[in-house]
Each structure stands twice: as structure tokens, then as C-alpha cells.
Design a protein around this motif. Sequence first.
Motif, PDB file in Angstrom:
ATOM      1  N   SER A 291     -15.067  -9.793   9.077  1.00 47.16           N
ATOM      2  CA  SER A 291     -13.959 -10.646   8.665  1.00 47.16           C
ATOM      3  C   SER A 291     -13.093 -10.974   9.873  1.00 47.16           C
ATOM      4  CB  SER A 291     -13.106  -9.953   7.607  1.00 47.16           C
ATOM      5  OG  SER A 291     -11.884 -10.660   7.403  1.00 47.16           O
ATOM      6  N   PRO A 292     -12.689 -12.226  10.047  1.00 45.64           N
ATOM      7  CA  PRO A 292     -11.791 -12.545  11.162  1.00 45.64           C
ATOM      8  C   PRO A 292     -10.477 -11.780  11.071  1.00 45.64           C
ATOM      9  CG  PRO A 292     -11.992 -14.406   9.643  1.00 45.64           C
ATOM     10  CD  PRO A 292     -13.034 -13.407   9.252  1.00 45.64           C
ATOM     11  N   PHE A 293     -10.129 -11.353   9.858  1.00 45.47           N
ATOM     12  CA  PHE A 293      -8.845 -10.684   9.660  1.00 45.47           C
ATOM     13  C   PHE A 293      -8.931  -9.173   9.820  1.00 45.47           C
ATOM     14  CE2 PHE A 293      -8.992 -14.633   7.202  1.00 45.47           C
ATOM     15  CZ  PHE A 293      -8.059 -15.348   7.944  1.00 45.47           C
ATOM     16  N   ALA A 294     -10.091  -8.705  10.299  1.00 45.65           N
ATOM     17  CA  ALA A 294     -10.160  -7.329  10.786  1.00 45.65           C
ATOM     18  C   ALA A 294      -9.419  -7.230  12.121  1.00 45.65           C
ATOM     19  CB  ALA A 294     -11.611  -6.902  10.952  1.00 45.65           C
ATOM     20  N   ASN A 295      -9.114  -8.388  12.713  1.00 45.91           N
ATOM     21  CA  ASN A 295      -8.381  -8.467  13.973  1.00 45.91           C
ATOM     22  C   ASN A 295      -6.886  -8.593  13.695  1.00 45.91           C
ATOM     23  OD1 ASN A 295      -7.084  -9.948  16.324  1.00 45.91           O
ATOM     24  ND2 ASN A 295      -9.122  -9.591  17.170  1.00 45.91           N
ATOM     25  N   LEU A 296      -6.093  -7.741  14.314  1.00 51.85           N
ATOM     26  CA  LEU A 296      -4.649  -7.716  14.081  1.00 51.85           C
ATOM     27  C   LEU A 296      -3.999  -9.067  14.364  1.00 51.85           C
ATOM     28  CD1 LEU A 296      -1.906  -6.309  13.585  1.00 51.85           C
ATOM     29  CD2 LEU A 296      -1.970  -5.556  15.981  1.00 51.85           C
ATOM     30  N   LYS A 297      -4.380  -9.715  15.452  1.00 51.84           N
ATOM     31  CA  LYS A 297      -3.733 -10.981  15.819  1.00 51.84           C
ATOM     32  C   LYS A 297      -4.006 -12.075  14.793  1.00 51.84           C
ATOM     33  CE  LYS A 297      -3.361 -10.093  20.764  1.00 51.84           C
ATOM     34  NZ  LYS A 297      -3.666 -10.564  22.141  1.00 51.84           N
ATOM     35  N   ALA A 298      -5.185 -12.058  14.199  1.00 55.42           N
ATOM     36  CA  ALA A 298      -5.479 -13.035  13.149  1.00 55.42           C
ATOM     37  C   ALA A 298      -4.594 -12.795  11.928  1.00 55.42           C
ATOM     38  CB  ALA A 298      -6.958 -12.965  12.770  1.00 55.42           C
TER      39      ALA A 298
ATOM     40  N   VAL B 207      12.960  -7.004  -2.112  1.00 55.31           N
ATOM     41  CA  VAL B 207      13.940  -8.034  -1.789  1.00 55.31           C
ATOM     42  C   VAL B 207      14.748  -7.646  -0.549  1.00 55.31           C
ATOM     43  CG1 VAL B 207      14.122  -8.808  -4.169  1.00 55.31           C
ATOM     44  CG2 VAL B 207      15.636  -6.982  -3.364  1.00 55.31           C
ATOM     45  N   PRO B 208      15.166  -8.629   0.250  1.00 55.46           N
ATOM     46  CA  PRO B 208      16.018  -8.337   1.408  1.00 55.46           C
ATOM     47  C   PRO B 208      17.325  -7.675   0.966  1.00 55.46           C
ATOM     48  CG  PRO B 208      15.192 -10.588   1.482  1.00 55.46           C
ATOM     49  CD  PRO B 208      14.848 -10.058   0.129  1.00 55.46           C
ATOM     50  N   ASN B 209      17.821  -6.793   1.789  1.00 51.17           N
ATOM     51  CA  ASN B 209      19.062  -6.054   1.511  1.00 51.17           C
ATOM     52  C   ASN B 209      18.928  -5.095   0.336  1.00 51.17           C
ATOM     53  OD1 ASN B 209      20.418  -7.573   3.565  1.00 51.17           O
ATOM     54  ND2 ASN B 209      20.690  -9.240   2.096  1.00 51.17           N
ATOM     55  N   GLY B 210      17.709  -4.924  -0.173  1.00 52.30           N
ATOM     56  CA  GLY B 210      17.480  -3.939  -1.207  1.00 52.30           C
ATOM     57  C   GLY B 210      17.486  -2.532  -0.625  1.00 52.30           C
ATOM     58  N   TYR B 211      17.470  -1.547  -1.496  1.00 50.92           N
ATOM     59  CA  TYR B 211      17.594  -0.159  -1.055  1.00 50.92           C
ATOM     60  C   TYR B 211      16.467   0.250  -0.112  1.00 50.92           C
ATOM     61  CZ  TYR B 211      18.245   4.903  -1.348  1.00 50.92           C
ATOM     62  OH  TYR B 211      18.440   6.219  -1.037  1.00 50.92           O
ATOM     63  N   TRP B 212      15.259  -0.275  -0.334  1.00 51.63           N
ATOM     64  CA  TRP B 212      14.108   0.145   0.462  1.00 51.63           C
ATOM     65  C   TRP B 212      13.822  -0.783   1.637  1.00 51.63           C
ATOM     66  CZ3 TRP B 212      13.321   4.864  -0.904  1.00 51.63           C
ATOM     67  CH2 TRP B 212      13.411   5.260  -2.244  1.00 51.63           C
ATOM     68  N   ALA B 213      14.580  -1.860   1.783  1.00 54.29           N
ATOM     69  CA  ALA B 213      14.329  -2.816   2.859  1.00 54.29           C
ATOM     70  C   ALA B 213      14.799  -2.234   4.194  1.00 54.29           C
ATOM     71  CB  ALA B 213      15.046  -4.129   2.571  1.00 54.29           C
ATOM     72  N   ASN B 214      13.906  -2.219   5.180  1.00 48.62           N
ATOM     73  CA  ASN B 214      14.226  -1.698   6.505  1.00 48.62           C
ATOM     74  C   ASN B 214      15.060  -2.728   7.263  1.00 48.62           C
ATOM     75  OD1 ASN B 214      14.255  -0.875   9.198  1.00 48.62           O
ATOM     76  ND2 ASN B 214      12.178  -0.080   9.148  1.00 48.62           N
ATOM     77  N   PRO B 215      16.337  -2.442   7.540  1.00 52.33           N
ATOM     78  CA  PRO B 215      17.198  -3.442   8.187  1.00 52.33           C
ATOM     79  C   PRO B 215      16.798  -3.712   9.637  1.00 52.33           C
ATOM     80  CG  PRO B 215      18.325  -1.331   8.043  1.00 52.33           C
ATOM     81  CD  PRO B 215      17.043  -1.177   7.275  1.00 52.33           C
ATOM     82  N   ASN B 216      15.970  -2.856  10.200  1.00 49.58           N
ATOM     83  CA  ASN B 216      15.582  -3.015  11.604  1.00 49.58           C
ATOM     84  C   ASN B 216      14.260  -3.770  11.783  1.00 49.58           C
ATOM     85  OD1 ASN B 216      17.832  -1.427  12.529  1.00 49.58           O
ATOM     86  ND2 ASN B 216      16.725   0.381  11.811  1.00 49.58           N
ATOM     87  N   PHE B 217      13.602  -4.096  10.679  1.00 52.57           N
ATOM     88  CA  PHE B 217      12.336  -4.819  10.790  1.00 52.57           C
ATOM     89  C   PHE B 217      12.624  -6.303  10.994  1.00 52.57           C
ATOM     90  CE2 PHE B 217       8.738  -7.071   8.666  1.00 52.57           C
ATOM     91  CZ  PHE B 217       7.777  -6.762   9.627  1.00 52.57           C
TER      92      PHE B 217
ATOM     93  N   GLU C 293      10.088   3.593   7.463  1.00 52.66           N
ATOM     94  CA  GLU C 293       9.033   3.723   8.463  1.00 52.66           C
ATOM     95  C   GLU C 293       7.746   3.044   7.975  1.00 52.66           C
ATOM     96  OE1 GLU C 293       6.835   7.187  11.174  1.00 52.66           O
ATOM     97  OE2 GLU C 293       8.328   7.759   9.668  1.00 52.66           O
ATOM     98  N   LEU C 294       7.448   3.201   6.688  1.00 54.66           N
ATOM     99  CA  LEU C 294       6.274   2.541   6.113  1.00 54.66           C
ATOM    100  C   LEU C 294       6.378   1.022   6.218  1.00 54.66           C
ATOM    101  CD1 LEU C 294       5.291   4.483   2.867  1.00 54.66           C
ATOM    102  CD2 LEU C 294       3.703   3.616   4.582  1.00 54.66           C
ATOM    103  N   GLN C 295       7.550   0.496   5.958  1.00 53.34           N
ATOM    104  CA  GLN C 295       7.744  -0.948   6.075  1.00 53.34           C
ATOM    105  C   GLN C 295       7.418  -1.419   7.497  1.00 53.34           C
ATOM    106  OE1 GLN C 295       8.344  -2.790   3.409  1.00 53.34           O
ATOM    107  NE2 GLN C 295      10.153  -2.164   2.258  1.00 53.34           N
TER     108      GLN C 295
ATOM    109  N   PHE D  17       3.870  -3.602   8.000  1.00 53.10           N
ATOM    110  CA  PHE D  17       4.013  -5.036   8.242  1.00 53.10           C
ATOM    111  C   PHE D  17       4.235  -5.388   9.705  1.00 53.10           C
ATOM    112  CE2 PHE D  17       5.517  -4.203   3.873  1.00 53.10           C
ATOM    113  CZ  PHE D  17       4.461  -4.818   3.214  1.00 53.10           C
ATOM    114  N   GLY D  18       4.677  -4.424  10.501  1.00 52.48           N
ATOM    115  CA  GLY D  18       4.862  -4.672  11.923  1.00 52.48           C
ATOM    116  C   GLY D  18       3.680  -4.226  12.750  1.00 52.48           C
ATOM    117  N   GLU D  19       3.396  -2.931  12.702  1.00 55.15           N
ATOM    118  CA  GLU D  19       2.355  -2.368  13.556  1.00 55.15           C
ATOM    119  C   GLU D  19       0.952  -2.821  13.142  1.00 55.15           C
ATOM    120  OE1 GLU D  19       0.823   2.090  14.870  1.00 55.15           O
ATOM    121  OE2 GLU D  19       2.920   1.789  14.265  1.00 55.15           O
ATOM    122  N   TYR D  20       0.691  -2.884  11.834  1.00 60.74           N
ATOM    123  CA  TYR D  20      -0.649  -3.237  11.363  1.00 60.74           C
ATOM    124  C   TYR D  20      -0.730  -4.609  10.693  1.00 60.74           C
ATOM    125  CZ  TYR D  20      -2.257   1.499  12.319  1.00 60.74           C
ATOM    126  OH  TYR D  20      -2.616   2.666  12.946  1.00 60.74           O
ATOM    127  N   SER D  21       0.388  -5.146  10.246  1.00 60.81           N
ATOM    128  CA  SER D  21       0.407  -6.443   9.565  1.00 60.81           C
ATOM    129  C   SER D  21      -0.692  -6.508   8.495  1.00 60.81           C
ATOM    130  CB  SER D  21       0.215  -7.586  10.577  1.00 60.81           C
ATOM    131  OG  SER D  21       0.528  -8.823   9.997  1.00 60.81           O
TER     132      SER D  21
END
Length: 411
Positions: free
Chosen positions: A181-188, A218-228, A361-363, A367-371
Motif C-alpha cells: 500500500s502506498p500508505f504504508a509510507n508515513l509521508k504518503a 472536539v477541539p478544546n475538549g478534555y482529551w484534546a492535546n493543546p500542544n498538538f 501523549e496518544l494524540q 496523529f503526529g509521529e505516525y499519522s
Amino acid sequence: FNAAACKWNIEKFINAKRAEFPPVTSIDIVDSYTLKINLVEWDNTFIIGMGYFAGPQISPTAWQKAGTTDKERDDWATKNPVSTGPFQFVSWQRDVKQVYKKFDGYWQKGKPYLDGIEWNFVKDPMVLQASFRANEQDVLYLLTPLIARDLKASGFNLIEQKTGLGLLMLGIMPNSAMPDSPFANLKARQAISYAVDAKAILDTQYFGFGVAIQQWGVPNGYWANPNFKGYPYNPEKAKQLVVEAGYPNGIKTKMLTLSDPENMTVATAIQGMLAKANIHVELDVADNARYRQLTLQTNFEGLCWARFRADSDLAMVMPRNLSASGTIMVKSIMHPEKIEKLLVEAKRAPDQESKRAKIWELQQVTFGEYSIFSPMIVPSGLAAKKPFVHGDGFMTVEQTQWTPEDAWLDK
């Protein structure tokens, strides 16, 4: 209704192998109205698993009398609810209506206030609106954004829920599990997030009823990482990432989507945006049965315009969708050890503060490190009601919860 009935309900839930209830060693009846549930190990998702998912109860006595086999009894129970609510089931015509009458033996004395409730199922949006405008319906529940837009423009009272509780989160899930799959690649995978303008889709396809997102919930929700920081819309950067992923001539792939008009319209808009990043998508349109088979049992090719719960306890919801031992899209996505470890640690966190830190940290990692996928939109929960309807609680806290025992009409 007593502890024995409650235990019976919980055991049926567990035997159905529902993922929302943690493993137990035993369920002990302490007295007529007290149960003691012993867990295999500490799991902080137990409260919501018990209260929200396993909490609704039916009558074991009514179930037992309903047939000679468990299948007969289960089939009967799905069409004949007997429980402890304020209204008593009267009748059900599939795709037409459900009728309930006031239950005089309700445990809250003096309630309910209404004599009955009738749920009418109307598929045609024009007929639905006309019925509401003609005062044939008092409340419209689970509106589409298109109907909500038209009613709002006509001055009707809309109820919009944006908390995410009970709502769906929509996004693009790429197949990262298949080596070719092309999406096995992080950049894709990252290219997808940069290529799609979620805010534009929210405004044009959902008429602003919802919130654009780049992480779970949702943004600004309890679980939303403000630093992401996420992925700002940048089709040129997306196009460059496709090249860096090893596809100088672009990517040709498919995107699975449900066949209803709303999903088709949104998927077509996404198709156009991805094309600007040199990701050329053929829509794979599926009915609900085939969609569920590809996302729950086997796997899909390329991309999937996917739905996830945007719920309150991400320590419960995220493992269902991301873990190798989950229940949704397990065979279509990669399962990095780092994410697997964090999913376990989030459920085992001893207090809310440390649990929240693990989810943040999971967020970042998901979505950042592995997308792993590209969250895009949480559409609002929408309802409309006449001004004489009070105490109903529609869309107040959670989309599927309301307060029929407190509802009353001023007319």
C-alpha cells in the motif's frame, strides 16, 4: 428489578463479547440491590463501560417467557422492550413508527408528565420538513445538516450539540497494514492531512454544523492535546510529500465510502482535493453490509472515508479502533508497539490526571509521529422542536440521551 436481574443483564453483555466491558473474575450478589463486580485487573474505563454501555437493562422474566430457545427470546426482546422506564411499549411498525404509553407504575412518583410518545420514521427530507411545518410533529430528532439549514433559515428553534458526546468523528483512514500500500509510507499518510481542507468541507457540505478537527474528539475538549499543532491545509506541501514518499507520478488508489447521498457528496469533495496533491482516488461505493464487512472482518484497499465514535472516554474508544486486539479496521492499519503500549497505559492510569496525560501523549503519537489517519470533522448533533416542548433534554449532554420522564407540552 433487583441485583439478580442486573447481574443477568451484565452477563449477557459480557457473553456477547462486547469490548466496552473489561474482563471480570466474578459478579457477586451482595444483597437484593447490591452487586460486587470483580475485575481481572484495574481498568479506569469500567465506569463508563458499566454505566453507559452495559447499563441499559431489560426484564429477565419477560425474556424467559418469550420463547423456547435463547434465539427466539433474543429476537422477541429486540422488538418488545420491557424495562424500568417511564413509558410502556405499545407497538412497532418497522420503518414507520414506535408507540409508547405512560407507565403508571414508574419508580419516580408523579412522572412521566406526558400520556404517551410516538416516534415516526420519515425518510423523505421534504416530507419530514412539511410534516414539521404542518404541526404534525413536535420534535425532529437527528436532523441532517441540509434539513437543519432550511429550518434555521425559516426561523425554527434548532438544538445543536457540539460536545462530541454520542457523536461521530469523520476522517480518512489509509490502509497502512498492507506492505504494498502506498500508505504504508508515513509521508504518503501525512500528505492526506495536508491535502484536505476540513473547514471548507464543514462549511460547504455540513453548512457549518460541526467542528473541524485534527486529533481525536472536539477541539478544546478534555482529551484534546493543546500542544498538538496538526496539519494546516497546504496542497503544495502534500504534493511534495507524495514525491518524497516515492511517487513522482502521483498515487492512484481507491477510497471506500458509504452509498448514502451525504457521504457520497463529501467523498466527492475529498476526491477533488486529493487530486490537487496528485493523489488520484476512485470511489469504492458500498452499502452498509459491504462497508461493515470490509472494515470489521477483512480489509479495504487504499483509503476509507471512515466513522469513529467521538466519545467521552478515549481510553475506551481509541483501543477499539487502533489496537491490534480491537474490533474496527484491525486488519487495515498498522499497530506500532509504541501506540499499543500507550493504549494499555491509558486504561491502567490510576487517576484522571495521569490518564489525561497518557491520552494527550496518544494524540501526539497517533496523529503526529505516525499519522495513522486523518481526523477531519465532528458533525453536530441536530434536533428541532416546537416552542411548546419543554423538559425533553434533547442534545443537552449526549446525542442519544434525553429525559422523557421530565418532558411536557405547553399547548
